[in-house]
Write an enzyme that holds these catalytic residues in place. Structure first.
Site, short mmCIF file in Angstrom:
data_model
loop_
_atom_site.label_atom_id
_atom_site.label_comp_id
_atom_site.label_asym_id
_atom_site.label_seq_id
_atom_site.Cartn_x
_atom_site.Cartn_y
_atom_site.Cartn_z
N GLY A 149 36.22 25.90 54.72
CA GLY A 149 36.20 27.09 55.57
C GLY A 149 36.79 26.71 56.90
N MET A 160 68.30 30.50 75.10
CA MET A 160 68.74 29.57 76.13
C MET A 160 70.09 29.98 76.65
SD MET A 160 67.16 26.07 74.81
CE MET A 160 68.13 26.19 73.35
N CYS A 208 39.63 28.33 52.07
CA CYS A 208 39.52 29.78 52.11
C CYS A 208 39.60 30.31 53.54
CB CYS A 208 38.24 30.24 51.43
SG CYS A 208 36.76 29.62 52.23
N SER A 251 34.95 24.21 49.20
CA SER A 251 35.96 25.14 49.70
C SER A 251 35.97 24.98 51.21
CB SER A 251 35.62 26.57 49.30
OG SER A 251 36.54 27.44 49.88
N LYS A 261 74.26 24.04 66.69
CA LYS A 261 75.58 24.49 67.10
C LYS A 261 76.55 23.32 67.15
CE LYS A 261 75.40 27.69 70.24
NZ LYS A 261 74.96 28.07 71.60
N HIS A 288 70.80 42.09 70.82
CA HIS A 288 69.58 41.27 70.90
C HIS A 288 68.44 41.92 70.15
CE1 HIS A 288 65.84 39.91 72.87
NE2 HIS A 288 66.43 38.74 72.79
N GLU A 342 32.59 23.43 56.30
CA GLU A 342 33.02 24.13 57.50
C GLU A 342 32.30 23.63 58.74
OE1 GLU A 342 32.07 28.32 57.13
OE2 GLU A 342 30.42 27.87 55.77
N GLY A 374 69.84 33.59 71.74
CA GLY A 374 69.66 34.21 73.04
C GLY A 374 68.54 33.64 73.89
N ARG A 418 76.60 29.38 61.49
CA ARG A 418 75.24 28.93 61.13
C ARG A 418 74.76 29.77 59.96
NH1 ARG A 418 72.93 31.34 66.66
NH2 ARG A 418 73.35 33.49 66.22
N ASP A 444 35.72 28.33 60.61
CA ASP A 444 34.58 27.74 61.29
C ASP A 444 34.81 26.26 61.60
OD1 ASP A 444 32.28 29.29 62.09
OD2 ASP A 444 32.15 29.95 60.01
N TYR A 465 43.61 24.55 45.08
CA TYR A 465 44.06 25.91 45.38
C TYR A 465 43.91 26.24 46.86
CZ TYR A 465 39.14 27.37 45.70
OH TYR A 465 37.84 27.51 46.08
N ARG A 519 77.30 25.03 76.58
CA ARG A 519 76.50 25.82 75.64
C ARG A 519 75.29 25.05 75.15
NH1 ARG A 519 80.64 27.22 70.96
NH2 ARG A 519 79.19 28.97 70.64
P1 ADP Z 1 74.35 31.68 72.05
O1 ADP Z 1 73.69 30.45 71.55
O2 ADP Z 1 73.51 32.51 72.90
O3 ADP Z 1 75.06 32.42 70.97
P2 ADP Z 1 76.87 30.51 72.72
O4 ADP Z 1 76.87 29.13 73.26
O5 ADP Z 1 77.23 30.68 71.32
O6 ADP Z 1 75.49 31.18 73.05
O7 ADP Z 1 77.87 31.31 73.62
C1 ADP Z 1 77.93 32.69 73.60
C2 ADP Z 1 79.34 33.17 73.46
O8 ADP Z 1 80.16 32.63 74.48
C3 ADP Z 1 80.02 32.74 72.19
O9 ADP Z 1 79.69 33.58 71.12
C4 ADP Z 1 81.47 32.91 72.55
O10 ADP Z 1 81.86 34.25 72.42
C5 ADP Z 1 81.48 32.53 74.00
N1 ADP Z 1 81.97 31.17 74.14
C6 ADP Z 1 81.27 30.03 74.11
N2 ADP Z 1 82.07 28.97 74.24
C7 ADP Z 1 83.33 29.44 74.32
C8 ADP Z 1 84.62 28.84 74.45
N3 ADP Z 1 84.80 27.54 74.50
N4 ADP Z 1 85.68 29.66 74.54
C9 ADP Z 1 85.51 31.00 74.49
N5 ADP Z 1 84.35 31.62 74.36
C10 ADP Z 1 83.26 30.85 74.29
MG MG Z 2 76.40 31.82 69.80
MG MG Z 3 73.36 32.82 75.14
#
Ligand code: ADP
Ligand code: MG
Ligand code: MG
Length: 873
Positions: free
Chosen positions: A764, A102, A829, A762, A21, A453, A743, A100, A335, A767, A849, A91
């Protein structure tokens, strides 16, 4: 050591340091896209945090605050300033994307005073208090670990009191009340006031993101996705932009191509007057991105331009997050988008045709493991005709799944221990459900869109998913699902899901194996052009062999002859052989088995059309073939004209305390050479017969479980003597090879000696792994989970070759074997032959192989091509 980088200081190549990110926020900043300003605390800082016993050193803190000051200067705002506060998001972001898994905190920097000033300064108290209540909830959740539900309860209650359906209808006063209630709830839970000092808030949030790297769901996710735990996560601190400021604001997510099908068309969703995760969390039903074109044409056009630019820049399909504040567009993330296997192939093939990337680059873009999805089942057309659709949701992740329904992740995990086909049914899924999602065949949710999610995770897993099926009513407490016309489905009832249409069927619909698409064929042919490692298959029957050939196998690396012994019509002869007391009796039984085995091998050779076939001689402990129940023993004793007691005591005498390390493998052939003799006769005669028909089979005879040169030599002598005599008498020329499995660790240690007799090795590795670790593959599952959660093991060594330990034995055996016999043929194998990281290892140490189950052949082909490309780099 530098631990903090402004976005201006980074670039996309710095993923390892800045996380995905952070690196991409930096890249977007530097190519001039509208990105809110900010800075990134590195993944190394996270590692340091753990080394320092989960503390942030004074130096690091100073560095953070000095970058914060820079940010304040750049934005002309100040943290804690009542008239013009800097609010930030905190973030997480690791090297590999972990959607999702972290945590993120938004609107950080608000407190009782600041929010008041913010309300005045923006002249928008509703927005100010909406931001505050969101911040309190996220801070409580992420930093303190207080359940979201305890806050949502108050929110729902106020909505109920005010008699409104969604958050938009709440007024400034209502939002203020929510914030107050949230603060009280916080105080109740923590026995402290909500922290008012913005810098303290910031440091606590940073630490919480570092800590989230080690939360349970992140650990599970890493294990499922082969992400090492020492990578750490970066933390991004970014100026907030506000999508919740009014009706000319909003937030959304979009892909440059359809992540389900790969179709080249902008694809996504957004919500007006909303913030952060609202879109994904299913707070309100989001609008498709195409609607933005009419609602905010300028913003839409700019977004389309940026999306194209990013795709060209990264040369891959992008997954983007954006926010609109007062009609101005901001990019918050980009990404390479997660996608289904079908989409991955289509995108890869089309990017090559669009001249955006080379074939080699395309090969690196598809994850080998994913190909598995393409080989997953669809519904049987006939069976589907009569099935009744009880509901329709979003077609979130393709494939067909049918099975018994369960309503919690734990119930699914439990049920999956005994049931093959289990479905997970949820209101919506959250990262806590990850293990259940992994154990089930398909996922059905009532709430949430295509980027929810459930949808994102299911696509990643290649699992069938239907989401947002709002016409179904779910009662999570009583574990029931009710249709529009009031039919109730309970836990354990059958449903079938079509992840390609969104249809839900109220019964068990038959599923069938898939067919292979044009993109697949073309793409795999590119892989074959590149790879040098051969891919064979483990197949015991012509049927398996045929399937493997369709998937591109170039030979059989392991044919387990005992699987032929279990067939109903021959088990009697096999049992007779085992309980035989004299050589004579045994030979008589073997005589009955001989024609059947010979016929098996003929069929197999014919199916394989001249590709090499490795036949492993009888391997498992003999008692595995014997009857166990009283009735079975009685029946067999009659057939064999033995008394019950005689047979019973013969069976008892075969009992072993540790059969995996008992009388099995070549030890059987040492004690009963006549078995090896019969198997040789069957193999050689079969080869002669098919070669007479014009084929050119060179059978490879493989002696299992060798640990000592002399035992191999003993069995090999039996084989060679038998074979040569038959060949001489038949007056044809037949080449054949005798080799061994490596093996047992001792065989690896003495591989130079073993190679004097063995014409091929080969490995294994099932084992070999078992004996190197000293735990049994059948029992390890019972305690390995503890090992994962305590971070002692990061992966299952039976699935992914342990390159450090077991791999060293393999490597050593390769080197030693080549010393004695430079042109020795080398293969593997074990289960590992179809696992990408292990395939890469096999390529790197110079095996000829790998051999794997038919359905994993395409995975191995691609993994082998990628290994070659990495080598050439
Ligand atoms: P995840 O990795 O779970 O996608 P993000 O760090 O991308 O978490 O944050 C989730 C959401 O929070 C982003 O998609 C965005 O909508 C919102 N967000 C994060 N940072 C900002 C920011 N600086 N201003 C406005 N919205 C933000
Ligand atoms: Mg995000
Ligand atoms: Mg998140």
């Amino acid at each position: 050591m530098k631990y903090v980088y402004a976005f201006e200081e980074g670039k996309k190549e710095m993923k390892n340091l800045l996380g995905g990110k952070g690196a991409n926020l930096a890249e977007m900043t530097n190519i001039g896209l509208p990105v809110p300003r900010g800075f990134t605390i590195t993944t190394e800082a996270c590692t340091k945090y753990y080394e320092d016993n989960k503390t942030i050193t004074k130096e690091m803190e100073d560095e953070i605050f000095s970058k914060l000051e820079e940010l304040e200067n750049k934005t002309n705002k100040k943290m804690g300033d009542i008239n013009n506060p800097l609010l930030v998001s905190v973030r997480s972001g690791s090297r590999a994307s972990m959607p999702g898994m972290m945590d993120t905190v938004l609107n950080l920097g608000l407190n009782d005073e600041v929010v008041e000033g913010f309300a005045k300064a923006t002249n928008n108290p509703r927005f100010a208090y909406d931001s505050y209540r969101r911040f309190i909830q996220m801070f409580s959740d992420v930093v303190k670990g207080y359940p979201k539900a305890s806050f949502e309860r108050f929110f729902d209650k106020i909505k109920e009191e005010k008699n409104v359906k969604n958050d938009l209808e709440l007024t400034a006063e209502d939002m203020k009340e929510v914030a107050e209630k949230f603060k009280l709830n916080y105080k109740e839970l923590s026995k402290e006031e909500f922290p008012q000092n913005p810098k303290q808030q910031l440091m606590e949030a940073i630490k919480a993101v570092f800590r989230s790297w080690m939360n349970e769901r992140a650990i599970v996710y890493r294990r499922l996705n082969d992400i090492p735990s020492d990578w750490g996560t970066a933390v991004n601190i970014q100026e907030m932009v506000y999508g919740n400021r009014g009706n000319d604001c909003g937030t959304g997510v979009a892909f440059t191509r359809n992540p389900s099908t790969g179709e080249k068309k902008l694809y996504g969703e957004y919500l007006i007057n909303a913030q952060g995760e609202d879109v994904v969390a299913g707070i309100r039903t989001p609008e498709p991105i195409s609607k933005l074109e009419s609602e905010m044409p300028e913003v839409y056009n700019e977004f389309v331009k940026i999306a194209n630019l990013l795709e060209n820049h990264y040369k891959d399909m992008q997954d983007m997050e954006f926010t609109i504040e007062n009609n101005k567009l901001f990019m918050l993330q980009t990404r390479n988008g997660k996608r289904t296997a079908q989409a991955a192939l289509r995108v890869a093939v089309e990017l090559v045709k669009e001249n955006m990337i080379t074939k080699e680059e395309a090969l690196m873009k598809v994850e080998p493991k994913q190909l598995d999805q393409l080989l997953h089942p669809n519904f049987d057309v006939e069976s589907l005709k009569n099935a009744k659709i009880i509901a329709n949701g979003l077609a979130a992740s393709p494939g067909a799944a049918a099975g018994k329904i369960y309503f919690t992740a734990e119930d699914v995990v439990d049920a999956a221990k005994t049931e093959k086909n289990v479905l997970l049914v949820r209101l919506e899924t959250s990262p806590e459900d990850i293990e259940g999602m992994n154990s089930c065949k398909g996922i059905l949710t009532v709430r949430g869109g295509m980027t929810s999610h459930a949808a994102v995770v299911a696509r990643g897993m290649g699992k069938c998913c239907v989401c947002g099926c709002g016409e179904l009513k779910i009662d999570e407490e009583n574990k029931t699902l009710t249709t529009k016309d009031n039919k109730v489905y309970k836990e354990g009832d059958y449903l079938s899901l079509d992840g390609s249409t969104g249809n839900v069927y109220g019964e068990l619909v038959k599923t069938v194996d898939p067919e292979i698409s044009g993109d697949f064929k073309e793409f795999m042919s590119w892989a074959d052009e590149v790879k040098t490692l051969k891919i064979r298959t483990n197949a015991d029957t012509p049927k398996d062999a045929k399937k493997a050939l369709e998937f591109g196998a170039e030979g059989i690396g392991l044919c387990r002859t005992e699987h032929m012994f279990f067939e109903a019509d021959r088990i009697f002869a096999v049992r007779q052989m085992i309980v035989a007391e004299t050589l004579e009796q045994r030979e008589k039984a073997l005589e009955k088995i001989l024609p059947m085995q010979r016929n098996d091998f003929e069929e197999l050779f014919k199916t394989m059309k001249g590709f090499p076939v490795t036949i492993r001689y009888l391997d498992p402990p003999l008692h595995e073939f014997l009857p166990h129940t009283k009735e079975e023993i009685e029946e067999l004793s009659k057939e064999l004209s033995l008394t019950y007691d005689d047979l019973k005591s013969r069976i008892d005498s075969l009992h072993e305390f540790n059969p995996m390390m008992g009388h099995r493998g070549c030890r059987l052939a040492v004690t009963y050479p006549e078995i090896a003799k019969m198997q040789t006769q069957a193999v050689i005669e079969a080869a002669i017969n098919v070669n007479k028909e014009g084929m050119n089979v060179i059978p490879e005879i493989m002696i299992p479980l060798v640990g000592e040169l002399k035992e191999l030599k003993y069995v090999k002598d039996v084989v060679v003597k038998t074979a040569d005599e038959i060949i001489k008498n038949s007056n044809v020329n037949l080449e054949y090879k005798v080799g061994t499995m490596i093996e047992i660790p001792r065989a690896a240690l003495l591989a130079d000696e073993i190679a004097k007799e063995a014409e091929f090795f080969s490995f294994g590795t099932n084992d070999l792994t078992q004996m190197t670790y000293g735990f049994s593959r059948d029992d390890a599952a019972k305690f390995l989970n503890e090992y994962y959660s305590k971070n002692i093991f990061e992966f299952d060594p039976f699935q992914r070759l342990d390159q450090n330990g077991v791999g060293q034995l393999v490597k050593m055996a390769v080197e030693k074997g080549k010393l004695t016999r430079p042109n020795i043929k080398l293969g593997i194998c074990g289960e590992h032959g179809g696992e990408p990281s292990s395939v890469e290892f096999c390529h790197n140490i110079g095996l000829n192989y790998v051999s794997c189950s038919p359905f994993r052949v395409p995975i191995a082909r691609l993994a082998a091509a990628q290994a070659k490309l990495k080598e050439l780099k």
